[in-house]
Design a protein around this motif. Structure first.
Motif, PDB file in Angstrom:
ATOM      1  N   UNK A 238      -1.019   0.104  -2.490  1.00 53.39           N
ATOM      2  CA  UNK A 238      -0.759   0.848  -3.733  1.00 53.39           C
ATOM      3  C   UNK A 238       0.571   1.583  -3.687  1.00 53.39           C
ATOM      4  N   UNK A 239       0.933   2.101  -2.511  1.00 56.31           N
ATOM      5  CA  UNK A 239       2.158   2.909  -2.423  1.00 56.31           C
ATOM      6  C   UNK A 239       3.394   2.082  -2.083  1.00 56.31           C
ATOM      7  N   UNK A 240       3.227   0.800  -1.780  1.00 52.81           N
ATOM      8  CA  UNK A 240       4.380  -0.013  -1.389  1.00 52.81           C
ATOM      9  C   UNK A 240       5.476  -0.047  -2.451  1.00 52.81           C
ATOM     10  N   UNK A 241       5.162  -0.215  -3.747  1.00 49.34           N
ATOM     11  CA  UNK A 241       6.249  -0.241  -4.746  1.00 49.34           C
ATOM     12  C   UNK A 241       7.031   1.063  -4.820  1.00 49.34           C
ATOM     13  N   UNK A 242       6.406   2.176  -4.427  1.00 50.44           N
ATOM     14  CA  UNK A 242       7.088   3.469  -4.494  1.00 50.44           C
ATOM     15  C   UNK A 242       7.852   3.771  -3.211  1.00 50.44           C
ATOM     16  N   UNK A 243       7.390   3.206  -2.097  1.00 45.75           N
ATOM     17  CA  UNK A 243       8.050   3.459  -0.823  1.00 45.75           C
ATOM     18  C   UNK A 243       9.204   2.490  -0.568  1.00 45.75           C
ATOM     19  N   UNK A 244       9.084   1.317  -1.125  1.00 46.37           N
ATOM     20  CA  UNK A 244      10.110   0.289  -0.906  1.00 46.37           C
ATOM     21  C   UNK A 244      10.792   0.011  -2.235  1.00 46.37           C
ATOM     22  N   UNK A 245      12.065   0.348  -2.314  1.00 48.98           N
ATOM     23  CA  UNK A 245      12.798   0.144  -3.563  1.00 48.98           C
ATOM     24  C   UNK A 245      13.302  -1.281  -3.716  1.00 48.98           C
ATOM     25  N   UNK A 246      13.536  -1.672  -4.948  1.00 45.99           N
ATOM     26  CA  UNK A 246      14.112  -2.978  -5.250  1.00 45.99           C
ATOM     27  C   UNK A 246      13.174  -4.146  -5.068  1.00 45.99           C
ATOM     28  N   UNK A 247      11.871  -3.911  -5.100  1.00 40.31           N
ATOM     29  CA  UNK A 247      10.942  -5.036  -4.968  1.00 40.31           C
ATOM     30  C   UNK A 247      10.929  -5.859  -6.245  1.00 40.31           C
ATOM     31  N   UNK A 248      10.913  -7.177  -6.126  1.00 38.94           N
ATOM     32  CA  UNK A 248      10.818  -8.011  -7.330  1.00 38.94           C
ATOM     33  C   UNK A 248       9.451  -7.862  -7.968  1.00 38.94           C
ATOM     34  N   UNK A 249       9.319  -8.182  -9.234  1.00 40.96           N
ATOM     35  CA  UNK A 249       8.017  -8.042  -9.917  1.00 40.96           C
ATOM     36  C   UNK A 249       6.921  -8.860  -9.245  1.00 40.96           C
ATOM     37  N   UNK A 250       7.300 -10.027  -8.698  1.00 42.35           N
ATOM     38  CA  UNK A 250       6.271 -10.834  -8.037  1.00 42.35           C
ATOM     39  C   UNK A 250       5.674 -10.097  -6.834  1.00 42.35           C
ATOM     40  N   UNK A 251       6.530  -9.404  -6.059  1.00 39.44           N
ATOM     41  CA  UNK A 251       6.036  -8.659  -4.900  1.00 39.44           C
ATOM     42  C   UNK A 251       5.180  -7.483  -5.328  1.00 39.44           C
ATOM     43  N   UNK A 252       5.561  -6.819  -6.421  1.00 39.84           N
ATOM     44  CA  UNK A 252       4.755  -5.701  -6.924  1.00 39.84           C
ATOM     45  C   UNK A 252       3.368  -6.192  -7.330  1.00 39.84           C
ATOM     46  N   UNK A 253       3.344  -7.349  -8.027  1.00 40.28           N
ATOM     47  CA  UNK A 253       2.036  -7.912  -8.413  1.00 40.28           C
ATOM     48  C   UNK A 253       1.213  -8.315  -7.195  1.00 40.28           C
ATOM     49  N   UNK A 254       1.901  -8.833  -6.183  1.00 38.37           N
ATOM     50  CA  UNK A 254       1.173  -9.235  -4.965  1.00 38.37           C
ATOM     51  C   UNK A 254       0.548  -8.033  -4.276  1.00 38.37           C
ATOM     52  N   UNK A 255       1.321  -6.939  -4.181  1.00 39.54           N
ATOM     53  CA  UNK A 255       0.765  -5.719  -3.585  1.00 39.54           C
ATOM     54  C   UNK A 255      -0.401  -5.186  -4.417  1.00 39.54           C
ATOM     55  N   UNK A 256      -0.295  -5.256  -5.719  1.00 34.74           N
ATOM     56  CA  UNK A 256      -1.394  -4.796  -6.588  1.00 34.74           C
ATOM     57  C   UNK A 256      -2.643  -5.645  -6.368  1.00 34.74           C
ATOM     58  N   UNK A 257      -2.463  -6.963  -6.202  1.00 36.63           N
ATOM     59  CA  UNK A 257      -3.619  -7.832  -5.931  1.00 36.63           C
ATOM     60  C   UNK A 257      -4.255  -7.522  -4.585  1.00 36.63           C
ATOM     61  N   UNK A 258      -3.417  -7.253  -3.586  1.00 41.69           N
ATOM     62  CA  UNK A 258      -3.958  -6.894  -2.271  1.00 41.69           C
ATOM     63  C   UNK A 258      -4.760  -5.607  -2.360  1.00 41.69           C
ATOM     64  N   UNK A 259      -4.240  -4.615  -3.060  1.00 42.22           N
ATOM     65  CA  UNK A 259      -4.950  -3.348  -3.197  1.00 42.22           C
ATOM     66  C   UNK A 259      -6.266  -3.533  -3.941  1.00 42.22           C
ATOM     67  N   UNK A 260      -6.254  -4.330  -4.984  1.00 41.79           N
ATOM     68  CA  UNK A 260      -7.498  -4.562  -5.741  1.00 41.79           C
ATOM     69  C   UNK A 260      -8.532  -5.293  -4.887  1.00 41.79           C
ATOM     70  N   UNK A 261      -8.097  -6.294  -4.130  1.00 39.29           N
ATOM     71  CA  UNK A 261      -9.030  -7.022  -3.271  1.00 39.29           C
ATOM     72  C   UNK A 261      -9.594  -6.119  -2.183  1.00 39.29           C
ATOM     73  N   UNK A 262      -8.771  -5.255  -1.627  1.00 40.78           N
ATOM     74  CA  UNK A 262      -9.237  -4.342  -0.594  1.00 40.78           C
ATOM     75  C   UNK A 262     -10.254  -3.359  -1.158  1.00 40.78           C
ATOM     76  N   UNK A 263      -9.977  -2.819  -2.356  1.00 39.79           N
ATOM     77  CA  UNK A 263     -10.934  -1.899  -2.969  1.00 39.79           C
ATOM     78  C   UNK A 263     -12.259  -2.594  -3.284  1.00 39.79           C
TER      79      UNK A 263
END
Length: 427
Positions: A238-263
Motif C-alpha cells: 500500500x505504501x510503495x507508491x508513496x515511498x517510491x517516486x516515479x512509478x509507472x501506472x502499471x507498477x502502482x496497479x500491481x502493488x494495489x493488486x498485491x495489497x488486495x490479495x494479501x488483505x
C-alpha cells in the motif's frame, strides 16, 4: 408370573441345550503362556487315561457287567472329555446319555456294589466337564444343564430309593458348585479383559486428544507468524507508491493488486482459524518467544530444583535471525523437554545446547539419571504425550527428532531443524 411366561422361559432353557457356543477355540486359548494353553488338553488326557481303566474295572468288578458293555460305556463316559476342550456342550450330551445308559444297566446290581446312579469315576469326569461348560457357555445354558442334572438325578433316586444312596445329593451339590465357580471365574476374566480394552481405548483417546491439542496450538502460533508477515506485505504494497517516486501506472496497479490479495488472504485465514482463537478466549497479543528467550527459560527451571545449563555455539549466530516458525519451535521443544525433566527427574543436572551445521540447527536437551529415591513432581508414570508436540513441530519443519534413555541413565532429546531462509526477519 403367568403360565405363558413360564413356558417361554422353559422353551428358552431347552433351546440353550441345543445351541452350543460358536466359539470353538480351546479353553484358555487367549492366555499368553504356552503352558497354560496346553493345560486343558493335559488335564483331559490325564483324566481319560486314569478314569477309563478305573471305570472298566468298577463296572465289571463291582457292578457285575460283562467286559464288552463295560468298556463301551466307560469309553462313552470318558473319551468325550477330550472333546470338551473345544466343544463342551456336545461332549456333555454324549456323557449324559452314556451316564443314563450306565445307570439303567447297573440298576439290578447289588445295592452295596457302589454309588448309583453316579459311579465315582463317572462323577469325577462329569465335574471336569461342568467346569469346561462353565468357562465356555452362557449362564442360561449352565442353568439348563444343572436343572437336567438335578431332575435326572433326583428322579432316578425317587424312582429307585432302595438303590440310590448319598450319590444323588452329592452329584447335584458338587455339580452346582462347579458350575457356579466356573461361571464366576469366567465373569471375572471377562470383566478384566473389558477393563484392559477400555484402558487401552482411553489411552489411545488421550494420545489423540493430546495430538489434536498440540496441532491446534501450532496452528494458532503459525497464525500469529503468518498474520504478521501478511500484514507487513499489505503495508509495504500500500505504501510503495508513496515511498517510491516515479512509478509507472502499471507498477502502482500491481502493488494495489498485491495489497488486495494479501488483505483477502489474511481475512480468509482469520476466518478459518477463528474457532481456534475462540476456544482460548480470544487472540493472544503477546509476542511469540524464540531462541533469544532460552536463557530466561532455562533460568526459570532452577526454582524447580533442576540445574540447567545453556550452551549456544558461535555458528548459531550466523543463522540468526531464524525463520519465525523455526525460532518458535526451538523454544517450544526446549520448553517441553525441560518440563519433562521437572516432572520426572527433578534435581538432576540438565544441559541445553544449540549447534549449527550445513544450514541445520541441532537442539539437544540431556538430563542425568534421576537421584535414587527422588520423588517425581506429578507422581505418575510417563505416558509420552509430551513428546507428541515435539514430533509435530519437527514434522512441520521437515526435521528429525531423536528421543530416548541414555545407557548410563537419564534422557536425551535431540532435534535437527533445517533453516531454509536464514535471512527472514523475525516478528
Amino acid at each position: 408370573m403367568n403360565r405363558a411366561t413360564v413356558q417361554d422361559q422353559l422353551q428358552e432353557l431347552s433351546l440353550s441345550l441345543t445351541r452350543p457356543s460358536p466359539d470353538h477355540r480351546p479353553l484358555l486359548a487367549d492366555s499368553p503362556n504356552r503352558w497354560l494353553r496346553a493345560l486343558p488338553y493335559a488335564l483331559a488326557l490325564i483324566l481319560v487315561a486314569t478314569l477309563l481303566p478305573i471305570d472298566i474295572v468298577v463296572l465289571t468288578g463291582s457292578y457285575g457287567l460283562d467286559g464288552y458293555p463295560a468298556t463301551v460305556l466307560s469309553i462313552a463316559q470318558t473319551a468325550p472329555l477330550l472333546l470338551a476342550v473345544r466343544r463342551s456342550l456336545p461332549a456333555w450330551w454324549i456323557i449324559t446319555a452314556a451316564t443314563a445308559a450306565t445307570a439303567a444297566v447297573t440298576l439290578d446290581s447289588t445295592p452295596g456294589a457302589g454309588p448309583w446312579p453316579w459311579p465315582a469315576a463317572t462323577l469325577i469326569g462329569y465335574l471336569f466337564l461342568l467346569a469346561a461348560l462353565a468357562l465356555r457357555e452362557r449362564g442360561r445354558t449352565l442353568l439348563a444343564v444343572w436343572l437336567v442334572t438335578l431332575f435326572g438325578t433326583v428322579g432316578a433316586a425317587a424312582a429307585f430309593p432302595q438303590r440310590a444312596g448319598d450319590a444323588p445329593a452329592l452329584a447335584v451339590v458338587l455339580g452346582g458348585a462347579m458350575l457356579l465357580l466356573g461361571w464366576s471365574l469366567r465373569g471375572r476374566g471377562e470383566a478384566r479383559r473389558r477393563l484392559a480394552e477400555q484402558e487401552q481405548i482411553s489411552e489411545e483417546e488421550r494420545a489423540l486428544r493430546t495430538l489434536l491439542e498440540e496441532r491446534a496450538r501450532i496452528a494458532r502460533e503459525l497464525h500469529d507468524v503468518v498474520a504478521h508477515h501478511m500484514s507487513v506485505i499489505t503495508v509495504q504494497a500500500d505504501s510503495a507508491p508513496y515511498r517510491i517516486g516515479g512509478l509507472p501506472p502499471e507498477a502502482v496497479d500491481e502493488f494495489a493488486g498485491i495489497a488486495a490479495a494479501a488483505r483477502s488472504s489474511l481475512a480468509e485465514m482469520r476466518r478459518l482459524l477463528g474457532v481456534l482463537r475462540s476456544e482460548q478466549g480470544g487472540p493472544d497479543k503477546s509476542p511469540q518467544p524464540g531462541v533469544a528467550d532460552l536463557g530466561r527459560l532455562v533460568g526459570t527451571v532452577a526454582g524447580a530444583g533442576v540445574r540447567a545449563e545453556l550452551s549456544v555455539g558461535p555458528e548459531v549466530d550466523a543463522l540468526l535471525p531464524l525463520p519465525a516458525a523455526t525460532d518458535l519451535s526451538v523454544y517450544r521443544i526446549v520448553q517441553e523437554a525441560l518440563a519433562n525433566v521437572v516432572r520426572h527427574a527433578p534435581g538432576t543436572q540438565t544441559r541445553v545446547s544449540l549447534a549449527a551445521e550445513d544450514g541445520t540447527l541441532r537442539v539437544t536437551v540431556v538430563n542425568a539419571a534421576p537421584r535414587p529415591g527422588g520423588a517425581r513432581v506429578e507422581g505418575t508414570e510417563s505416558t509420552g504425550h509430551g513428546l507428541v508436540g515435539m514430533r509435530e513441530r519437527v514434522r512441520l519443519l521437515d526435521g528429525r527428532l531423536d528421543t530416548g534413555p541414555l545407557p548410563e541413565g537419564g534422557f536425551r532429546v535431540a532435534a535437527v531443524l533445517p533453516v531454509t531462509t536464514p535471512g527472514e526477519t523475525a516478528p
